[in-house]
Scaffold this motif. Structure first.
Motif, PDB file in Angstrom:
ATOM      1  N   HIS A 313       0.795  -1.221   0.000  1.00 52.67           N
ATOM      2  CA  HIS A 313       0.000   0.000   0.000  1.00 52.67           C
ATOM      3  C   HIS A 313       0.834   1.280   0.000  1.00 52.67           C
ATOM      4  N   PHE A 314       2.097   1.185   0.406  1.00 55.02           N
ATOM      5  CA  PHE A 314       2.952   2.370   0.461  1.00 55.02           C
ATOM      6  C   PHE A 314       3.775   2.532  -0.816  1.00 55.02           C
ATOM      7  N   CYS A 315       3.586   1.637  -1.767  1.00 52.97           N
ATOM      8  CA  CYS A 315       4.406   1.623  -2.980  1.00 52.97           C
ATOM      9  C   CYS A 315       3.573   2.043  -4.184  1.00 52.97           C
ATOM     10  N   MET A 458      -0.389  -1.775   5.736  1.00 50.45           N
ATOM     11  CA  MET A 458       0.666  -1.709   4.722  1.00 50.45           C
ATOM     12  C   MET A 458       0.407  -2.650   3.547  1.00 50.45           C
ATOM     13  N   GLY A 459      -0.508  -3.604   3.735  1.00 52.62           N
ATOM     14  CA  GLY A 459      -0.685  -4.635   2.714  1.00 52.62           C
ATOM     15  C   GLY A 459       0.431  -5.658   2.735  1.00 52.62           C
ATOM     16  N   HIS A 494       4.405   4.832   9.783  1.00 54.68           N
ATOM     17  CA  HIS A 494       3.377   4.564   8.783  1.00 54.68           C
ATOM     18  C   HIS A 494       2.012   4.843   9.397  1.00 54.68           C
ATOM     19  N   PRO A 495       1.037   5.296   8.603  1.00 57.24           N
ATOM     20  CA  PRO A 495      -0.319   5.470   9.147  1.00 57.24           C
ATOM     21  C   PRO A 495      -0.776   4.234   9.919  1.00 57.24           C
ATOM     22  N   GLY A 496      -1.315   4.470  11.115  1.00 51.80           N
ATOM     23  CA  GLY A 496      -1.745   3.379  11.976  1.00 51.80           C
ATOM     24  C   GLY A 496      -0.710   2.976  12.999  1.00 51.80           C
ATOM     25  N   SER A 497       0.529   3.415  12.833  1.00 48.79           N
ATOM     26  CA  SER A 497       1.589   3.062  13.769  1.00 48.79           C
ATOM     27  C   SER A 497       1.640   4.093  14.886  1.00 48.79           C
ATOM     28  N   PRO A 526       2.558  10.819  -3.974  1.00 43.52           N
ATOM     29  CA  PRO A 526       1.309  10.564  -4.709  1.00 43.52           C
ATOM     30  C   PRO A 526       1.256   9.147  -5.264  1.00 43.52           C
ATOM     31  N   GLY A 527       0.035   8.630  -5.429  1.00 45.87           N
ATOM     32  CA  GLY A 527      -0.138   7.350  -6.095  1.00 45.87           C
ATOM     33  C   GLY A 527      -0.118   6.138  -5.203  1.00 45.87           C
ATOM     34  N   THR A 528      -0.267   6.323  -3.857  1.00 45.72           N
ATOM     35  CA  THR A 528      -0.292   5.167  -2.968  1.00 45.72           C
ATOM     36  C   THR A 528      -1.475   5.252  -2.014  1.00 45.72           C
ATOM     37  N   LEU A 529      -1.974   4.075  -1.615  1.00 45.12           N
ATOM     38  CA  LEU A 529      -3.046   4.013  -0.633  1.00 45.12           C
ATOM     39  C   LEU A 529      -2.584   4.539   0.717  1.00 45.12           C
ATOM     40  N   SER A 530      -1.328   4.294   1.061  1.00 40.73           N
ATOM     41  CA  SER A 530      -0.822   4.769   2.344  1.00 40.73           C
ATOM     42  C   SER A 530      -0.814   6.290   2.422  1.00 40.73           C
ATOM     43  N   THR A 531      -0.536   6.947   1.300  1.00 39.27           N
ATOM     44  CA  THR A 531      -0.588   8.411   1.284  1.00 39.27           C
ATOM     45  C   THR A 531      -2.020   8.894   1.478  1.00 39.27           C
ATOM     46  N   VAL A 532      -2.981   8.180   0.897  1.00 35.52           N
ATOM     47  CA  VAL A 532      -4.390   8.511   1.126  1.00 35.52           C
ATOM     48  C   VAL A 532      -4.719   8.363   2.610  1.00 35.52           C
ATOM     49  N   MET A 533      -4.213   7.316   3.254  1.00 35.92           N
ATOM     50  CA  MET A 533      -4.407   7.147   4.694  1.00 35.92           C
ATOM     51  C   MET A 533      -3.803   8.314   5.464  1.00 35.92           C
TER      52      MET A 533
END
Length: 619
Positions: A313-315, A458-459, A494-497, A526-533
């Motif tokens: 998710h961070f990639c 993180m997936g 990371h988000p959630g940590s 830009p372009g990652t789910l983790s950034t959206v989080m």
């Protein structure tokens, strides 16, 4: 006759008999004629199909003449910020300016502007208003729709709205750019190219498009973080060439339309791309500066595939390259490798054979190529999909063939091995071959964390999967008398940590007796789910609130916890443990993370001696 570099000056173009090149490619990178450098790939690919291409590498963006080297191209300008996002290239996660740029001559750090794709495109649109400008490359690809910008800490519109470029190519662009070139060459106007997969563009209306999926509007995205999360999930759902629909993002004056991704390259097409007549070195104009440092990392490495179904998710690889793995043939790779061994600088070592994930050499399953990738489902996490094809035979055979080439001493695998994919393979051959032949003392793998909640966000697979791989690796190396070590990549903040999760990871590292040399703070690109989080502070799948470490002190503490042994981190670690209510981990006992420090009250000083005693002492 030696193959020349693509022209970078008017004189070089004139030697080829050109009055004007068909395309002028403006790049944020120095020109390195090597297949690991995207400008060289696109330039050589167009050249191979009969188009003339001049390159303007790292123009002085303050000087209009720097963009006029070749005059007006016959068909279009092509713009890329280079192999890296220019903001990541320039700034650390703490937004401090980096001192070096590996993609510039001599590592110089001032050869490109911030937001290079935007700066170059705006300059060209001003200087050549009647000539199409086509954006491509990683920086543009990840900004093709509205996105959160970490460096300005706000939502930004599509880069097409900022630049007014005529067309944007996203993903790996060979198939797309060739279709664009042929369309322009046939006389079609850039404004009419609204049918080419792998492109995005501005349109005033949607009348000519067949049922596009309309995303939340730019105005809505500025007001609602929940809609930001929903929009990105829809984009990921349609980031597949088989199942993807056209997407439309509304703005006040029209729409940004994104067509589905281009079809992945076939093996034959991949071979064709990598067989182009690259000179495999930096342009001679950089010799005095000592060359271009980024070439050193890849000069004796081999790309065996593209695409990644790992989808961490961070990639951003999945958003950019897609999930479909595209392998090169053994024959083409061996041909390239044999040519490398004739290089006078070759010392017998191939530094890497891989891609985004080294041990992915085929699509995840048969369904992916015929019916497209599944939506809202991972191939490997939380458990490997029952349909997943787990087979290392092809990759093992390739590595064996490379080892047998004359002059080859070692073939290393350094581009990242998915250990969960290895553990899912009932055949131990690849694991044993990897350990015996392809580890350069240290095998780098990426568990990233151990807290189950953080791993899910993180997936990534569970801690137990990494533990099983670590034990298997250590047992095998002990049995075979191999002095090799695992080096885990880890991400802090990371988000959630939260601090509890960071402390759990610190305790795990203490148990292993491992202090990471480097720890990567999560970088919201830009372009990652983790950034959206990070931006929305919610889990995009459940829309539940999510703790996101953003405060500098919190991030420093989490980072320090992962290197708790270092004396310079002790004060921050104690601060973190106090804040988390874990003073039990401060002390000199075996379970402690750090020794006591200044926060422990010193013993009270002894009471002053009596007056008589003082007089006695003065006698």
């Amino acid at each position: 006759m030696t193959q020349p570099f693509l022209p970078v000056t008017l004189e070089e173009a004139e030697k080829r008999g050109w009055e004007f090149p068909d395309f002028v490619l403006v790049s944020g990178d120095a020109y390195v004629d090597h297949p690991a450098f995207a400008p060289a790939v696109i330039g050589r690919w167009l050249e191979a199909h009969g188009f003339s291409v001049g390159i303007i590498p790292q123009p002085d963006w303050t000087d209009p003449e720097a963009f006029s080297v070749f005059g007006t191209p016959r068909l279009a300008f092509l713009v890329t910020a280079g192999n890296m996002d220019s903001m990541v290239n320039h700034y650390t996660v703490n937004k401090k300016r980096r001192r070096q740029d590996a993609y510039s001559p001599g590592g110089a750090s001032e050869k490109r502007p911030d937001r290079a794709a935007t700066v170059y495109t705006r300059k060209l649109k001003k200087l050549f208003p009647k000539t199409p400008v086509i954006l491509g490359g990683l920086e543009a690809s990840l900004r093709r729709m509205a996105h959160y910008d970490y460096w300005e800490d706000r939502m930004k519109p599509s880069i097409l709205m900022d630049t007014k470029a005529d067309l944007l190519v996203y993903g790996m662009g060979e198939r797309t750019i060739l279709e664009i070139a042929e369309a322009l060459n046939s006389g079609l106007a850039a404004a009419s190219l609204t049918f080419i997969p792998g492109t995005a563009f501005f349109s005033r209306d949607l009348e000519t498009f067949d049922t596009p999926l309309v995303l939340p509007s730019w105005r809505t995205l500025q007001d609602s973080k929940k809609q930001v999360a929903r929009s990105f999930l829809r984009q990921m759902d349609h980031n597949d060439p088989v199942t993807g629909q056209p997407l439309a993002e509304p703005y006040d004056t029209g729409f940004i339309v994104q067509l589905p991704p281009a079809e992945p390259l076939t093996t034959a097409e991949m071979d064709q791309v990598y067989r182009l007549p690259y000179l495999r070195r930096a342009h001679p104009q950089y010799d005095k500066a000592g060359g271009v440092p980024a070439l050193d990392e890849v000069q004796f490495s081999l790309t065996s595939s593209r695409g990644c179904f790992g989808a961490c998710h961070f990639c951003a690889i999945t958003y950019h390259q897609g999930k479909t793995v595209q392998p090169r043939s053994h024959e083409a790779i061996l041909e390239e490798a044999a040519a490398m061994t004739q290089d006078p600088a070759f010392k017998g070592y191939f530094h890497d054979v891989g891609g985004p994930t080294a041990n992915f050499r085929q699509p995840a399953c048969e369904k992916m190529t015929t019916s497209g990738a599944c939506t809202h489902r991972q191939c490997l996490t939380p458990q490997p999909c029952p349909n997943l094809t787990v087979d290392h035979h092809d990759y093992v055979t390739l590595l064996q063939k490379l080892r047998k080439l004359p002059r080859v001493k070692k073939v290393f695998v350094r581009s990242g091995v998915r250990y969960d994919y290895v553990m899912a393979d009932s055949d131990p051959t690849f694991f044993e071959e990897l350990c015996r032949h392809h580890v350069s003392g240290q095998l780098r793998v990426a568990p990233e964390h151990v807290d189950e909640k953080v791993l899910a966000l993180m997936g990534k697979p569970s801690k137990e999967v990494y533990e099983a791989f670590r034990k298997r690796f250590e047992d095998f190396n002990t049995r075979e008398n191999l002095n090799q070590f695992l080096v885990p990549y880890l991400i802090s903040s990371h988000p959630g940590s939260d601090l509890k999760a960071a402390i759990e990871l610190a305790l795990y590292l203490k148990e292993l007796g491992h202090t990471p040399e480097q720890v990567q703070d999560f970088y919201p690109t830009p372009g990652t789910l983790s950034t959206v989080m990070y931006y929305t502070e919610m889990n995009p799948f459940t829309e539940e609130p999510l703790f996101v470490p953003k405060e500098p002190d919190e991030k420093r503490m989490q980072r320090a916890l992962l290197q708790a042994r270092l004396p310079e981190n002790h004060a921050l670690v104690r601060q973190a443990l106090n804040k988390a209510g874990r003073r039990d981990l401060i002390g000199r006992h075996p379970d402690a993370l750090v020794p006591p420090g200044d926060e422990v009250k010193k013993a009270k000083p002894a009471p002053p001696k009596s007056q008589g005693s003082r007089r006695k002492n003065h006698r």
